[in-house]
Design a protein around this motif. Structure first.
Motif, mmCIF file in Angstrom:
data_model
loop_
_atom_site.group_PDB
_atom_site.id
_atom_site.type_symbol
_atom_site.label_atom_id
_atom_site.label_comp_id
_atom_site.label_asym_id
_atom_site.label_seq_id
_atom_site.Cartn_x
_atom_site.Cartn_y
_atom_site.Cartn_z
ATOM 1 N N SER A 1 13.357 15.476 -24.406
ATOM 2 C CA SER A 1 14.318 16.579 -24.333
ATOM 3 C C SER A 1 15.214 16.631 -25.564
ATOM 4 O O SER A 1 15.385 15.632 -26.273
ATOM 5 N N GLY A 2 15.820 17.810 -25.777
ATOM 6 C CA GLY A 2 16.618 18.040 -26.965
ATOM 7 C C GLY A 2 17.780 17.093 -27.166
ATOM 8 O O GLY A 2 18.078 16.700 -28.294
ATOM 9 N N SER A 3 18.476 16.723 -26.091
ATOM 10 C CA SER A 3 19.639 15.847 -26.221
ATOM 11 C C SER A 3 19.280 14.364 -26.188
ATOM 12 O O SER A 3 20.131 13.513 -26.421
ATOM 13 N N CYS A 4 18.030 14.091 -25.887
ATOM 14 C CA CYS A 4 17.583 12.700 -25.851
ATOM 15 C C CYS A 4 17.635 12.118 -27.263
ATOM 16 O O CYS A 4 17.412 12.844 -28.239
ATOM 17 N N ASP B 1 24.212 11.217 -35.323
ATOM 18 C CA ASP B 1 23.557 12.529 -35.297
ATOM 19 C C ASP B 1 24.544 13.551 -34.730
ATOM 20 O O ASP B 1 24.856 13.538 -33.537
ATOM 21 N N THR B 2 25.034 14.449 -35.575
ATOM 22 C CA THR B 2 26.071 15.396 -35.155
ATOM 23 C C THR B 2 25.576 16.437 -34.148
ATOM 24 O O THR B 2 26.375 17.150 -33.552
ATOM 25 N N SER B 3 24.265 16.528 -33.962
ATOM 26 C CA SER B 3 23.749 17.435 -32.936
ATOM 27 C C SER B 3 23.768 16.778 -31.556
ATOM 28 O O SER B 3 23.619 17.459 -30.539
ATOM 29 N N ILE C 1 30.652 12.887 -26.975
ATOM 30 C CA ILE C 1 29.441 12.074 -27.063
ATOM 31 C C ILE C 1 28.424 12.416 -25.982
ATOM 32 O O ILE C 1 28.727 13.090 -24.997
ATOM 33 N N SER C 2 27.226 11.934 -26.196
ATOM 34 C CA SER C 2 26.121 12.172 -25.269
ATOM 35 C C SER C 2 26.460 11.709 -23.859
ATOM 36 O O SER C 2 27.115 10.679 -23.658
ATOM 37 N N ASP D 1 21.054 18.848 -23.103
ATOM 38 C CA ASP D 1 20.022 19.868 -23.347
ATOM 39 C C ASP D 1 18.667 19.311 -22.924
ATOM 40 O O ASP D 1 18.137 18.384 -23.539
ATOM 41 N N TRP D 2 18.094 19.885 -21.875
ATOM 42 C CA TRP D 2 16.817 19.403 -21.351
ATOM 43 C C TRP D 2 15.627 20.200 -21.909
ATOM 44 O O TRP D 2 14.497 20.021 -21.446
#
Length: 236
Positions: free
Chosen positions: A146-149, A176-178, A189-190, A230-231
């Motif tokens: 997934s995108g946020s992984c 990683d700023t994304s 943070i994540s 973000d999945w």
């Protein structure tokens, strides 16, 4: 004579494991960018090679005589290989969250065969990797597609490289700023740091952990918030 035969068996087993891991490594190198983006469409064309690696996993039981790094590398590779396999089996799709079987999500479907036993992805991650190795860097090793992984590394893990690769991936992830937005006085943070807070706070606070890898020194009093996850599939 018995010692010679035993040595040959050990050498053959090691060679087979090394050869099969090389197959998985080659697949990751070919279909995963340095930024962790997976070309699932092209990976699908190489599914037979992935199945060859999975066949090795099905027949192999990690031994207690293996080093901790060898066991850790084996199980992380198994998790990632089976995650890719279940994505390919349902491709095209927008998210791993779209996968359902008998009301179960991708992580709770018992399909991952290792050493003639069948596991769920959740079992491999939570009951083996997190429980047996107590290493918070596990979270950048296993990939949820997934995108946020944390990005999927394009190298297979080995006994020799697993610690250095996990360190590199964690540093990349934190900075990683994304995926994490860090300043001295404020961090966004994540959600991984929220969901698995206990893993990251065994030797201090979450900020202490982040400061081990962050290029920006964070104040102990910094305000913490967690980003929406973000999945979306980590594919092209």
């Amino acid at each position: 004579m018995k010692k010679i035969l035993l040595s040959l068996i050990i050498l053959l087993t090691f060679s087979q494991g090394y050869s099969q891991t090389s197959i998985f490594n080659d697949l990751l190198q070919k279909h995963v960018t340095k930024d962790g983006i997976v070309d699932y469409k092209s990976f699908k064309n190489d599914e037979a090679k992935l199945d060859s690696y999975i066949s090795y996993l099905e027949k192999t039981s990690p031994e207690k005589s293996w080093s901790e790094n060898k066991q850790k590398a084996f199980w992380i590779n198994a998790y990632n290989a089976y995650t890719i396999k279940i994505i390919l089996g349902n491709y095209p799709l927008k998210s791993i969250m779209d996968i359902k079987e008998g009301g179960k999500t991708a992580w709770k479907i018992p399909f991952a065969k290792v050493g003639n036993k069948t596991y769920t992805l959740d079992h491999i991650e939570h009951q083996i990797l997190r429980k047996d190795f107590s290493d918070p860097k596990i979270h950048v090793g296993v990939n949820c597609a997934s995108g946020s992984c944390p990005k999927l590394g394009n190298n297979a893990f080995t006994e020799q490289n697993v610690e250095a690769e996990l360190m590199r991936l964690m540093k990349d992830f934190v900075n990683d700023t994304s995926r994490n937005k860090i300043t001295k006085k404020k961090v966004q943070i994540s959600s991984i740091f929220d969901w698995f807070k206990g893993d990251f706070t065994k030797k201090g606070s979450v900020i202490d952990f982040l400061n081990t890898y962050s290029e920006t020194k964070i104040s102990p009093k910094a305000k913490i918030s967690f980003l929406k996850y973000d999945w979306t599939l980590n594919g092209k």
